[in-house]
Design a protein around this motif. Structure first.
Motif, mmCIF file in Angstrom:
data_model
loop_
_atom_site.group_PDB
_atom_site.id
_atom_site.type_symbol
_atom_site.label_atom_id
_atom_site.label_comp_id
_atom_site.label_asym_id
_atom_site.label_seq_id
_atom_site.Cartn_x
_atom_site.Cartn_y
_atom_site.Cartn_z
ATOM 1 N N CYS A 1 24.919 7.438 -11.361
ATOM 2 C CA CYS A 1 25.350 7.886 -12.704
ATOM 3 C C CYS A 1 24.179 8.516 -13.453
ATOM 4 N N TRP A 2 23.046 7.849 -13.411
ATOM 5 C CA TRP A 2 21.874 8.325 -14.157
ATOM 6 C C TRP A 2 21.403 9.674 -13.612
ATOM 7 N N LEU A 3 21.303 9.790 -12.288
ATOM 8 C CA LEU A 3 20.840 11.050 -11.693
ATOM 9 C C LEU A 3 21.776 12.205 -12.051
ATOM 10 N N LEU B 1 25.038 2.776 -10.464
ATOM 11 C CA LEU B 1 24.579 3.215 -11.788
ATOM 12 C C LEU B 1 23.391 4.161 -11.672
ATOM 13 N N GLY B 2 22.588 3.995 -10.619
ATOM 14 C CA GLY B 2 21.510 4.959 -10.376
ATOM 15 C C GLY B 2 22.071 6.353 -10.128
ATOM 16 N N TRP C 1 27.367 5.069 -21.503
ATOM 17 C CA TRP C 1 26.866 3.924 -20.741
ATOM 18 C C TRP C 1 27.690 2.670 -20.989
ATOM 19 N N SER D 1 23.911 12.433 -14.566
ATOM 20 C CA SER D 1 23.914 12.746 -16.002
ATOM 21 C C SER D 1 22.664 13.511 -16.393
ATOM 22 N N ARG D 2 21.552 13.222 -15.731
ATOM 23 C CA ARG D 2 20.318 13.963 -16.015
ATOM 24 C C ARG D 2 20.440 15.426 -15.613
ATOM 25 N N ARG E 1 26.174 14.297 -19.573
ATOM 26 C CA ARG E 1 27.041 13.117 -19.593
ATOM 27 C C ARG E 1 28.516 13.483 -19.455
ATOM 28 N N SER F 1 25.482 9.066 -25.712
ATOM 29 C CA SER F 1 24.858 8.229 -24.689
ATOM 30 C C SER F 1 25.391 6.801 -24.751
ATOM 31 N N THR G 1 29.534 14.196 -15.950
ATOM 32 C CA THR G 1 29.341 13.026 -15.090
ATOM 33 C C THR G 1 30.430 11.982 -15.276
ATOM 34 N N ALA H 1 31.163 8.494 -13.434
ATOM 35 C CA ALA H 1 30.797 7.259 -14.138
ATOM 36 C C ALA H 1 32.002 6.451 -14.582
#
Length: 676
Positions: A398-400, A395-396, A300, A402-403, A407, A296, A410, A414
């Protein structure tokens, strides 16, 4: 009575506070207390003994040395748990019950002083920075995000034996936390209060020399531990670590090289230097395809840092329209009715007005985008502010992703250099429409026949996406169609209304006239010359115009084939992700107007499909910048040469063919299962 716990208190000249600390432990039921005197010149030993603690003398200086000596006592060999705390009275021992209650589920329980603003304010700036830096380094090296290196900690005796602690100074705490991750301990951080020091002077934060020395020890400890860790791993793991560091260097260095060279039209040498930086980032991106795991922290770090660097880049010329159209809305003007060059707007021009593209054309961006520009311009018409919101949406995404997909998958989005440039460097607002579109995709079931259906918030999210950029409209048609084919007519109508509602509401501020005289809402730019006749870096329209020159005045002829592909996707009732990717691929190939950042629309969906066309065009799309380079140097107009056009489009077409040919292989099927 907690007879299974031994409290070890390293102490150096703590005569003012040691009795209170021992009493606090006793009040919590801790009866086995060992004070390790580390060379005190006051009455610390005497007071500790009188207060009921056993005292061990350790003349060799060092926090870790004192802790180690406490662990060598006979009492430490008999207990199940070791509690470490400071002798200065700053630990709130009234919270020990909370730590002790967590013992069945964890091996290491840490007191976190930095959980809230009050605790952080009690720490000195040096302590706050040191804790932040050390925990960030552990995150990068070991993949565990700690918040604090606090002294209050409870650890199983068998666990600390496994750690084989080696540091004898200020590196003791950071070594314990890094090795705890390495050895797979179950770790918990519990928020605790932090009290003002009750007496004496801190050995670390009390002096500049002490703080610097502690920082040096902590950093060198982490470096040594990381080196040891690398030596223990296999050759393959060492290769992966080396690969990761190479990727980081290339992406950060590439973003730093490209950032000063974003003014393509006014600086003739900007594009070659920009290409150099993006080339390094692209090499790093390609190398990332060889990773088999990513923590992680690394994910990031390399998602955020290059974007932060590129926020400083001179933006593309689109952003000046965003600022201008937001600005004139706050002055009471309708951007759909007045082009930037309108005489009535002359008094309101900024110094940068000359940077606006197509100044004789009125607005083409949908109404929610316009309202967003207005809101930001009301705060301040700042390039950095506008860019920051685009990066936040980026970045939102990226987060969606990766969830949902993990990772590693993604990374295609990213760490994609085209994505990073488009939103952070160029300042294009497309991430604002992609975020709700990706949200709707991930809210929609992959197989309509196997699931109960689509939640109402999916069409609403698509509606927001449509009102930010028109391109999402066919995706709403898909969701409505799939619902109707399941004979849920009422739900289908509801989804249609929910999908159009954001556009309808956002359109109202731009409507002119009255109910009696007639109302016009000129937010759909179908009559715009840019829409009807614009051309830029296209593939199929350019090939057609080579054979049929008159076609350059009839962009509408590409609507029927695009509609046919969309209709085919509707009839096949493709899942939302596959349909959207197919539609965007067709749009890229058929659209008369193509800009490099348009290819970012494909990238989120390639996280699931692993489409080679999208991967390769993320690299070749930078050929597009030969257009501004040609204008800046006077060597060509706004038209790619044949070689340049195929350098841009060839990898995309080749990648699409590879993905089509390999569809159905075991690897591809595995990805399909994962994405579902």
């Amino acid at each position: 009575m907690e007879e299974s716990v031994l409290a070890i208190i390293p102490a150096l000249n703590e005569s003012e506070t040691i009795a209170g600390v021992i009493l606090g432990l006793q009040e919590q039921g801790i009866t086995q207390i060992c004070v390790v005197d580390n060379g005190s010149r006051d009455r610390t030993q005497t007071i500790a003994a009188q207060s009921g603690a056993s005292v061990v003398t350790e003349p060799r200086q060092g926090y870790g040395q004192a802790c180690w000596s406490g662990l060598q006592t006979p009492a430490a060999k008999r207990v199940e748990w070791i509690l470490f705390c400071d002798g200065d009275g700053s630990d709130d021992l009234s919270q020990l019950g909370e730590l002790l209650a967590l013992r069945p589920d964890y091996d290491l329980i840490l007191g976190n002083r930095r959980e809230n603003a009050f605790g952080r304010s009690r720490l000195t700036p040096v302590q706050n920075f040191g804790n932040w830096l050390a925990t960030q380094l552990i995150w990068l090296g070991w993949g565990r995000k700690y918040e604090d290196l606090g002294p209050l900690r409870l650890i199983r005796r068998t666990a600390i034996d496994r750690l084989n602690m080696a540091d004898r100074g200020f590196g003791w705490t950071v070594e314990m936390q890094a090795k705890a991750v390495e050895h797979g301990l179950r770790i918990c951080e519990l928020p605790v209060n932090y009290l003002p020091r009750q007496g004496g002077r801190s050995k670390i934060s009390g002096t500049v020399v002490g703080s610097a020395r502690a920082g040096q020890v902590i950093l060198s400890t982490l470096a040594g531990l990381y080196g040891q860790r690398l030596m223990k791993v296999s050759r393959q793991q060492r290769f992966q670590q080396g690969l990761l560091w190479a990727i980081a260097l290339l992406m950060i260095l590439g973003s730093a090289i490209a950032t000063p060279h974003g003014d393509f039209l006014n600086q003739p040498d900007a594009v070659p230097l920009f290409w150099r930086g993006m080339g390094l980032m692209s090499i790093g991106f390609v190398l990332s395809w060889g990773l088999n795991n990513i923590s992680s922290g690394w994910f990031w770090l390399l998602a955020i840092l290059p974007r932060l660097v590129m926020l400083a880049m001179y933006p593309g010329d689109d952003i000046w329209r965003y600022l201008w159209e937001g600005h004139i809305q706050n002055l009471g003007f309708n951007p759909y009715l007045l082009p930037p060059s309108a005489d009535v707007l002359v008094p309101f021009r900024f110094d940068w007005w000359g940077e606006i593209n197509h100044p004789d054309l009125a607005a083409v961006y949908p109404p929610i985008a316009q309202l967003w520009f207005r809101l930001l311009a009301a705060i301040t018409p700042s390039v950095l502010l506008f860019k920051s919101t685009f990066v936040a949406a980026d970045l939102g995404i990226c987060w969606l992703l990766s969830r949902r997909f993990g990772r590693l998958a993604t990374l295609i989005y990213a760490w994609n250099p085209l994505v990073i440039y488009s939103f952070a460097g160029g300042g294009h607002y497309d991430s604002l429409f992609l975020l709700p579109l990706v949200t709707a995709w991930l809210l929609s079931p992959a197989d309509q026949r196997a699931r109960r259906g689509i939640a109402c918030n999916a069409p609403t999210a698509i509606g927001v996406s449509i009102a930010v950029k028109w391109m999402s409209l066919p995706v709403l048609a898909l969701i409505v169609w799939q619902t109707i084919t399941r004979r849920k007519w009422g739900r289908g109508l509801l989804f249609l209304l929910l999908g159009l509602l954001p556009l309808a509401i956002a359109t109202l501020p731009f409507c002119e006239g009255s109910l009696f005289e007639g109302v016009t809402c000129p937010v759909v730019p179908l009559s715009s010359p840019f829409v009807n006749y614009g051309r830029s870096a296209s593939l199929i329209p350019q090939l057609v115009s080579d054979l049929w020159p008159a076609s350059v005045r009839a962009n509408w002829i590409y609507t029927p084939p695009l509609a046919g592909i969309v209709l085919w996707g509707l009839v096949r009732s493709l899942p939302v992700g596959k349909f959207t990717e197919l539609y965007f691929i067709a749009l890229m190939l058929l659209s008369p107007v193509i800009h490099a950042w348009y290819f970012t629309w494909l990238v989120p969906f390639a996280v699931a499909s692993r489409n080679w066309g999208t991967r390769l065009v993320s690299l070749s799309a930078f050929v597009y910048f030969a257009l501004p380079y040609g204008l800046a140097t006077g060597s060509q107009g706004w038209m790619l040469s044949g070689v340049q056009r195929w350098a841009l489009w060839g990898p995309f077409v080749l990648g699409l063919a590879i993905s089509l040919w390999s569809r159905g292989t075991p690897d591809q099927n595995a990805v399909k299962t994962s994405s579902a």
